[in-house]
Write an enzyme that holds these catalytic residues in place. Sequence first.
Site, mmCIF file in Angstrom:
data_model
loop_
_atom_site.group_PDB
_atom_site.id
_atom_site.type_symbol
_atom_site.label_atom_id
_atom_site.label_comp_id
_atom_site.label_asym_id
_atom_site.label_seq_id
_atom_site.Cartn_x
_atom_site.Cartn_y
_atom_site.Cartn_z
ATOM 1 C CG ASP A 154 -0.296 -0.456 2.505
ATOM 2 O OD1 ASP A 154 0.947 -0.416 2.579
ATOM 3 O OD2 ASP A 154 -1.010 -0.855 3.423
ATOM 4 C CG ASN A 203 -9.129 -1.816 11.958
ATOM 5 O OD1 ASN A 203 -8.174 -2.420 11.455
ATOM 6 N ND2 ASN A 203 -9.628 -0.724 11.424
ATOM 7 C CG HIS A 252 -5.949 -2.437 8.771
ATOM 8 N ND1 HIS A 252 -6.143 -1.399 9.654
ATOM 9 C CD2 HIS A 252 -4.631 -2.395 8.459
ATOM 10 C CE1 HIS A 252 -5.004 -0.772 9.859
ATOM 11 N NE2 HIS A 252 -4.052 -1.362 9.156
ATOM 12 C CD GLU A 306 -8.927 0.734 7.829
ATOM 13 O OE1 GLU A 306 -8.913 -0.216 8.639
ATOM 14 O OE2 GLU A 306 -8.413 1.842 8.071
HETATM 15 C C1 GLP Z 1 -0.651 0.071 8.674
HETATM 16 C C2 GLP Z 1 -0.259 -0.691 7.392
HETATM 17 C C3 GLP Z 1 -0.396 -2.177 7.565
HETATM 18 C C4 GLP Z 1 0.223 -2.575 8.882
HETATM 19 C C5 GLP Z 1 -0.602 -2.022 10.014
HETATM 20 C C6 GLP Z 1 -0.009 -2.289 11.384
HETATM 21 O O1 GLP Z 1 -1.832 0.761 8.621
HETATM 22 N N1 GLP Z 1 -0.968 -0.274 6.217
HETATM 23 O O2 GLP Z 1 0.224 -2.832 6.474
HETATM 24 O O3 GLP Z 1 0.252 -3.974 9.006
HETATM 25 O O4 GLP Z 1 -0.837 -0.644 9.857
HETATM 26 O O5 GLP Z 1 1.018 -1.410 11.673
HETATM 27 P P1 GLP Z 1 2.065 -1.609 12.826
HETATM 28 O O6 GLP Z 1 2.940 -2.723 12.400
HETATM 29 O O7 GLP Z 1 2.812 -0.314 12.902
HETATM 30 O O8 GLP Z 1 1.296 -1.917 14.054
#
Ligand code: GLP
Length: 234
Positions: A62, A128, A130, A135
């Site tokens: 992304d 959540n 995702h 989402e």
């Molecule tokens: C972001 C990314 C995800 C990631 C998630 C968790 O929004 N788009 O790919 O897995 O959040 O992030 P973190 O690893 O910082 O908890």
Amino acid sequence: MNIKQFETEELAASYAFDRIAANLDNGAKVFGLATGSTPLSLYRKLSQSSLDFSRTTSVNLDEYYGLAANHPQSYHQYMEQNLFQYKPFENSYLPNGTNLEVNSEIQRYNRILSEHPIDLQILGIGRNGHIGFNEPGSDFTAHTQLVNLTESTIQANQRFFESADQVPTKAYSMGIASIMAAKEIILLAFGTDKAQAVRDMIQGPVSEDLPASILQKHPNVTILLDKAAASLLN
Ligand code: GLP
């Protein structure tokens, strides 16, 4: 689902590292990469290793809509800082956040994904549930899409920006169907913040309300957890 619990995040990252090395040895050509805090220890290990990615391709999940590749909080910059400057790939692809023509960007990224089928996809998980930026409520059959980030994701990602109002409200993301097309998937989750999403992903129903639950249907998925992230599992 293959579920592994480790004493520490470092040990989980070492396991993921070994899977990447084994894939490389077996001739894997395309690695799907994630951002966020979760894969940082894995990327540190890769950066310090002797592994050679110069004949392989990376595709990222992304990118924030509206952020240029050189924006300090863009996922382009994250990848450059945390991995690509140490381990260049032959080709590295991320969605182009500055292409505001949504259909053309979606088509471009879908073409890249169909030309470069993913051998191993690395994933984190949002609080959540995702994956990528898909989402809750995301269509399981979707490929690349422009998504509206939920308030909870904006809050969670605010820590990388100066304030919540600087966090983009939209992002381009590989869809669930694009992620599910990977031959192998490794999802990492660390910390108590992720425990509920981890439990729902593994023990809850497969539902678009919890996007990561679709991984129950993937034939080759491994979930790597530290103790805290595994704490609500039966
Ligand atoms: C972001 C990314 C995800 C990631 C998630 C968790 O929004 N788009 O790919 O897995 O959040 O992030 P973190 O690893 O910082 O908890």
